[in-house]
Design a protein around this motif. Structure first.
Motif, PDB file in Angstrom:
ATOM      1  N   ILE A 232     -51.478 -52.672  27.104  1.00 46.72           N
ATOM      2  CA  ILE A 232     -50.374 -53.365  26.342  1.00 46.72           C
ATOM      3  C   ILE A 232     -50.073 -54.635  26.600  1.00 46.72           C
ATOM      4  O   ILE A 232     -50.180 -55.129  27.438  1.00 46.72           O
ATOM      5  CB  ILE A 232     -48.983 -52.129  26.472  1.00 46.72           C
ATOM      6  N   TRP A 233     -49.407 -55.389  25.627  1.00 50.91           N
ATOM      7  CA  TRP A 233     -48.944 -56.735  25.936  1.00 50.91           C
ATOM      8  C   TRP A 233     -47.787 -57.065  24.803  1.00 50.91           C
ATOM      9  O   TRP A 233     -47.491 -56.155  24.075  1.00 50.91           O
ATOM     10  CB  TRP A 233     -50.324 -57.436  25.303  1.00 50.91           C
ATOM     11  N   LEU A 234     -47.332 -58.196  25.057  1.00 54.04           N
ATOM     12  CA  LEU A 234     -46.159 -58.645  24.218  1.00 54.04           C
ATOM     13  C   LEU A 234     -46.488 -59.443  23.012  1.00 54.04           C
ATOM     14  O   LEU A 234     -47.592 -60.169  23.038  1.00 54.04           O
ATOM     15  CB  LEU A 234     -45.126 -59.469  25.124  1.00 54.04           C
ATOM     16  N   THR A 235     -45.702 -59.031  22.055  1.00 51.81           N
ATOM     17  CA  THR A 235     -45.937 -59.841  20.831  1.00 51.81           C
ATOM     18  C   THR A 235     -44.733 -60.437  20.228  1.00 51.81           C
ATOM     19  O   THR A 235     -43.591 -59.874  20.625  1.00 51.81           O
ATOM     20  CB  THR A 235     -46.623 -59.126  19.883  1.00 51.81           C
ATOM     21  N   GLY A 236     -44.654 -61.354  18.938  1.00 53.04           N
ATOM     22  CA  GLY A 236     -43.566 -61.656  18.475  1.00 53.04           C
ATOM     23  C   GLY A 236     -42.828 -60.639  17.138  1.00 53.04           C
ATOM     24  O   GLY A 236     -41.983 -61.079  16.676  1.00 53.04           O
ATOM     25  N   SER A 237     -43.654 -59.900  17.055  1.00 52.98           N
ATOM     26  CA  SER A 237     -43.481 -59.121  15.749  1.00 52.98           C
ATOM     27  C   SER A 237     -43.923 -57.589  15.889  1.00 52.98           C
ATOM     28  O   SER A 237     -44.941 -57.310  16.388  1.00 52.98           O
ATOM     29  CB  SER A 237     -43.986 -59.769  14.349  1.00 52.98           C
ATOM     30  N   TYR A 264     -40.095 -47.403  40.122  1.00 52.45           N
ATOM     31  CA  TYR A 264     -41.026 -47.400  38.753  1.00 52.45           C
ATOM     32  C   TYR A 264     -40.920 -45.955  38.187  1.00 52.45           C
ATOM     33  O   TYR A 264     -41.463 -44.828  38.831  1.00 52.45           O
ATOM     34  CB  TYR A 264     -42.444 -47.659  38.690  1.00 52.45           C
ATOM     35  N   PRO A 265     -39.668 -45.684  37.674  1.00 57.01           N
ATOM     36  CA  PRO A 265     -39.123 -44.210  37.518  1.00 57.01           C
ATOM     37  C   PRO A 265     -39.607 -43.468  36.164  1.00 57.01           C
ATOM     38  O   PRO A 265     -40.631 -43.863  35.426  1.00 57.01           O
ATOM     39  CB  PRO A 265     -37.720 -44.506  37.094  1.00 57.01           C
ATOM     40  N   VAL A 266     -39.211 -42.031  36.118  1.00 56.58           N
ATOM     41  CA  VAL A 266     -39.774 -41.278  35.085  1.00 56.58           C
ATOM     42  C   VAL A 266     -38.990 -42.012  33.707  1.00 56.58           C
ATOM     43  O   VAL A 266     -38.196 -42.744  33.707  1.00 56.58           O
ATOM     44  CB  VAL A 266     -38.896 -40.113  35.170  1.00 56.58           C
ATOM     45  N   GLY A 267     -39.762 -41.727  32.472  1.00 53.76           N
ATOM     46  CA  GLY A 267     -39.479 -42.442  31.325  1.00 53.76           C
ATOM     47  C   GLY A 267     -40.826 -42.464  30.669  1.00 53.76           C
ATOM     48  O   GLY A 267     -42.052 -42.366  31.116  1.00 53.76           O
ATOM     49  N   SER A 268     -40.853 -43.073  29.371  1.00 54.82           N
ATOM     50  CA  SER A 268     -41.946 -43.592  28.633  1.00 54.82           C
ATOM     51  C   SER A 268     -42.988 -44.389  29.408  1.00 54.82           C
ATOM     52  O   SER A 268     -42.325 -45.489  29.748  1.00 54.82           O
ATOM     53  CB  SER A 268     -41.867 -43.840  27.261  1.00 54.82           C
ATOM     54  N   PHE A 269     -44.029 -44.192  30.021  1.00 51.07           N
ATOM     55  CA  PHE A 269     -44.884 -44.628  30.895  1.00 51.07           C
ATOM     56  C   PHE A 269     -44.999 -46.218  30.366  1.00 51.07           C
ATOM     57  O   PHE A 269     -44.997 -47.124  31.116  1.00 51.07           O
ATOM     58  CB  PHE A 269     -46.141 -43.916  31.361  1.00 51.07           C
ATOM     59  N   PHE A 270     -45.550 -46.389  29.217  1.00 48.61           N
ATOM     60  CA  PHE A 270     -46.100 -47.584  28.561  1.00 48.61           C
ATOM     61  C   PHE A 270     -44.955 -48.305  28.271  1.00 48.61           C
ATOM     62  O   PHE A 270     -44.741 -49.588  28.486  1.00 48.61           O
ATOM     63  CB  PHE A 270     -47.145 -47.373  27.758  1.00 48.61           C
ATOM     64  N   THR A 271     -44.257 -47.931  27.387  1.00 50.75           N
ATOM     65  CA  THR A 271     -43.100 -48.406  26.588  1.00 50.75           C
ATOM     66  C   THR A 271     -41.857 -48.755  27.388  1.00 50.75           C
ATOM     67  O   THR A 271     -41.029 -49.773  26.866  1.00 50.75           O
ATOM     68  CB  THR A 271     -42.715 -48.123  25.005  1.00 50.75           C
ATOM     69  N   SER A 272     -41.572 -48.109  28.363  1.00 50.49           N
ATOM     70  CA  SER A 272     -40.379 -48.289  29.175  1.00 50.49           C
ATOM     71  C   SER A 272     -40.823 -48.606  30.490  1.00 50.49           C
ATOM     72  O   SER A 272     -39.943 -49.853  31.131  1.00 50.49           O
ATOM     73  CB  SER A 272     -39.653 -46.748  29.367  1.00 50.49           C
ATOM     74  N   VAL A 273     -41.750 -48.133  31.132  1.00 49.12           N
ATOM     75  CA  VAL A 273     -42.062 -48.734  32.459  1.00 49.12           C
ATOM     76  C   VAL A 273     -42.888 -49.779  32.620  1.00 49.12           C
ATOM     77  O   VAL A 273     -42.589 -50.960  32.964  1.00 49.12           O
ATOM     78  CB  VAL A 273     -42.239 -47.433  33.430  1.00 49.12           C
ATOM     79  N   LEU A 274     -44.316 -49.465  32.135  1.00 47.53           N
ATOM     80  CA  LEU A 274     -45.268 -50.762  32.242  1.00 47.53           C
ATOM     81  C   LEU A 274     -44.876 -51.873  31.491  1.00 47.53           C
ATOM     82  O   LEU A 274     -45.207 -53.110  31.805  1.00 47.53           O
ATOM     83  CB  LEU A 274     -46.455 -50.103  31.647  1.00 47.53           C
ATOM     84  N   ALA A 275     -44.230 -51.777  30.350  1.00 51.13           N
ATOM     85  CA  ALA A 275     -43.726 -52.781  29.613  1.00 51.13           C
ATOM     86  C   ALA A 275     -42.827 -53.763  30.320  1.00 51.13           C
ATOM     87  O   ALA A 275     -42.687 -54.993  30.214  1.00 51.13           O
ATOM     88  CB  ALA A 275     -42.952 -52.415  28.323  1.00 51.13           C
ATOM     89  N   ASN A 276     -42.116 -53.218  31.161  1.00 50.00           N
ATOM     90  CA  ASN A 276     -41.076 -54.213  31.962  1.00 50.00           C
ATOM     91  C   ASN A 276     -41.694 -54.843  32.913  1.00 50.00           C
ATOM     92  O   ASN A 276     -41.313 -56.079  33.621  1.00 50.00           O
ATOM     93  CB  ASN A 276     -40.220 -52.949  32.938  1.00 50.00           C
ATOM     94  N   LEU A 277     -43.012 -54.833  33.338  1.00 52.58           N
ATOM     95  CA  LEU A 277     -43.967 -55.530  34.416  1.00 52.58           C
ATOM     96  C   LEU A 277     -44.735 -56.438  33.446  1.00 52.58           C
ATOM     97  O   LEU A 277     -45.626 -57.280  34.239  1.00 52.58           O
ATOM     98  CB  LEU A 277     -44.807 -54.668  35.131  1.00 52.58           C
ATOM     99  N   LEU A 278     -44.631 -56.589  32.299  1.00 54.31           N
ATOM    100  CA  LEU A 278     -45.719 -57.649  31.648  1.00 54.31           C
ATOM    101  C   LEU A 278     -45.322 -58.888  31.832  1.00 54.31           C
ATOM    102  O   LEU A 278     -45.976 -59.964  31.998  1.00 54.31           O
ATOM    103  CB  LEU A 278     -45.669 -57.218  30.262  1.00 54.31           C
ATOM    104  N   PRO A 279     -43.735 -59.334  31.702  1.00 54.01           N
ATOM    105  CA  PRO A 279     -43.510 -60.655  31.817  1.00 54.01           C
ATOM    106  C   PRO A 279     -44.117 -61.329  33.124  1.00 54.01           C
ATOM    107  O   PRO A 279     -43.810 -60.815  34.153  1.00 54.01           O
ATOM    108  CB  PRO A 279     -42.048 -60.782  31.627  1.00 54.01           C
ATOM    109  N   ALA A 280     -44.420 -62.646  33.163  1.00 55.74           N
ATOM    110  CA  ALA A 280     -44.797 -63.489  34.260  1.00 55.74           C
ATOM    111  C   ALA A 280     -43.699 -63.512  35.187  1.00 55.74           C
ATOM    112  O   ALA A 280     -42.353 -63.563  34.561  1.00 55.74           O
ATOM    113  CB  ALA A 280     -45.192 -64.933  33.646  1.00 55.74           C
ATOM    114  N   GLY A 281     -43.944 -63.318  36.229  1.00 54.68           N
ATOM    115  CA  GLY A 281     -43.014 -63.490  37.659  1.00 54.68           C
ATOM    116  C   GLY A 281     -42.750 -62.270  38.081  1.00 54.68           C
ATOM    117  O   GLY A 281     -42.088 -62.149  39.188  1.00 54.68           O
TER     118      GLY A 281
END
Length: 392
Positions: A232-237, A264-281
């Protein structure tokens, strides 16, 4: 037995907490951690909730299209979970902010209902005591003034409209808007979006197809993905897969690196947990944190995890976090700085099962504790809170 909270709690807001308690930090989103968050305020007023603002479905999509803004629904949800309902007036404010407009009433009738709230005449607004009533009705009046012609109020959350009004008032910044609501409800923790930009999610599936928009990945508003998610990755739309970069700010980085425990808790794995880890830093801040890092995999029922085992989820977490520092998540020395505990219930039905020996061989310390509640496939919030606190 509950660990007592020492010190005092001031209603002046997150920055003025004199109570400490352990600082548990969650990379979270959605409602899966709502009840556990509510239980945690019995033990600590210093938890931190880093929330994904990438929701692109339901009434959030309507707000985002109208104002080109990040999603605030999950943020409002977590603030309400952390609200101190024993404080005078907070239950009434909670009732107002968790109210949703009908999905069946016509637009003009819903506008009249919102106008009555903004005037303090609606029963839910009238029950909120002064001086808070005057503030929140003013926020709703501000939203009405900014609301585009033809805005669809069906299913809208009143709390989301109030947060949007304050976001606009603070120059399109979420942090100050969140803190205003947090002060009013006496929130027992700090809530922050991982980034403040108007960003969305896209994913590539194993069959080579690309899915854009968080709402098309969760399986909640349409059919679940038919092929496992590869990345998964971030987009503008929500309709464009072009990758965009984003970075966490200094405050979020400091909260992550200074946590007593990262979860890294229970929840939608890709859209809630892994998505949080995508931004730089994010990965670098996690690696700088000396406290334990704990993964709590879903016991079942997450349509995003089609084809992914628990061990596979561990590998994805480590690879995404390690990539932020240009490192290899398969390197044991790197992996250990990013994730060192996995919390499971041996009686739960995990996708692909739980191979404890293989997980231990990957450098994880496997903690097996009773976590399941009465509802099939869901953890008991008290048991989960206690298990996390035991690792601090």
């Amino acid at each position: 037995m509950e660990k007592p909270v020492t010190g005092t709690f001031s209603r002046c807001g997150p920055a003025s907490y004199t109570t400490r308690g352990p600082r548990l930090l969650f990379f979270s989103g959605g409602s899966a951690l709502r009840e556990t968050s509510r239980r945690l305020i019995r033990h600590t007023r210093d938890s931190v909730h880093v929330i994904t603002p990438f929701d692109s479905g339901g009434s959030s999509a309507v707000l985002r299209r109208a104002f080109d803004m990040p999603a605030v629904g999950d943020i409002r949800n977590r603030l309400m979970a952390l609200a101190d309902l024993e404080e005078p007036g907070v239950r009434e404010l909670y009732a107002l902010f968790t109210c949703r407009f009908s999905r069946r009433e016509p637009g003009p009738a819903l506008r009249v209902e919102l106008e009555r709230m903004a005037c303090g005449e609606h029963v839910l607004a009238a029950l909120v005591p002064e001086p808070v009533r005057g503030r929140v009705t003013g926020w709703l009046a501000d939203f009405l003034a900014a609301m585009p012609e033809g805005f669809d109020l069906r299913g809208a959350s009143v709390g989301n409209l109030a947060l949007t009004a304050r976001w606009l008032a603070h120059g399109r910044r979420l942090g100050p808007a969140i803190d205003e609501v947090s002060r009013l409800v006496g929130a027992g923790g700090l809530v922050r979006p991982v980034v403040e930009g108007d960003l969305h999610l896209a994913a590539e599936l194993e069959d080579g197809s690309v899915v854009t928009g968080q709402h098309r990945l969760t399986g909640k508003e349409g059919a679940p993905v038919a092929s496992p998610v590869r990345r998964i990755w971030l987009t503008g739309s929500p309709d464009d897969a072009l990758p965009l970069s984003a970075a966490i700010d200094g405050e979020v980085a400091g909260l992550v690196s200074g946590a007593d425990l990262i979860c890294y808790p229970v929840g939608s794995f890709f859209t809630s947990v892994l998505a949080n880890l995508l931004p730089a830093g994010v990965g670098r801040a996690v690696a700088a944190c000396p406290g334990p890092k704990v993964f709590v995999p879903n016991p079942g029922g997450d349509p995003e995890l089609l084809g992914h085992t628990v061990a596979g989820q561990v590998g994805l977490l480590r690879r995404v976090l390690a990539a932020d520092g240009g490192e290899d998540g398969n390197d044991p020395a790197v992996a250990g700085r990013l994730l060192d505990y996995i919390l499971v219930d041996g009686g739960a039905d995990y996708p692909g099962g739980v191979d404890k020996a293989a997980l231990a061989a990957s450098g994880l310390r496997v903690v097996d504790r009773p976590l399941l509640g009465r509802e099939p496939g869901r953890f008991d919030p008290d048991l989960l809170a206690e298990a996390l606190l035991a690792l601090v």
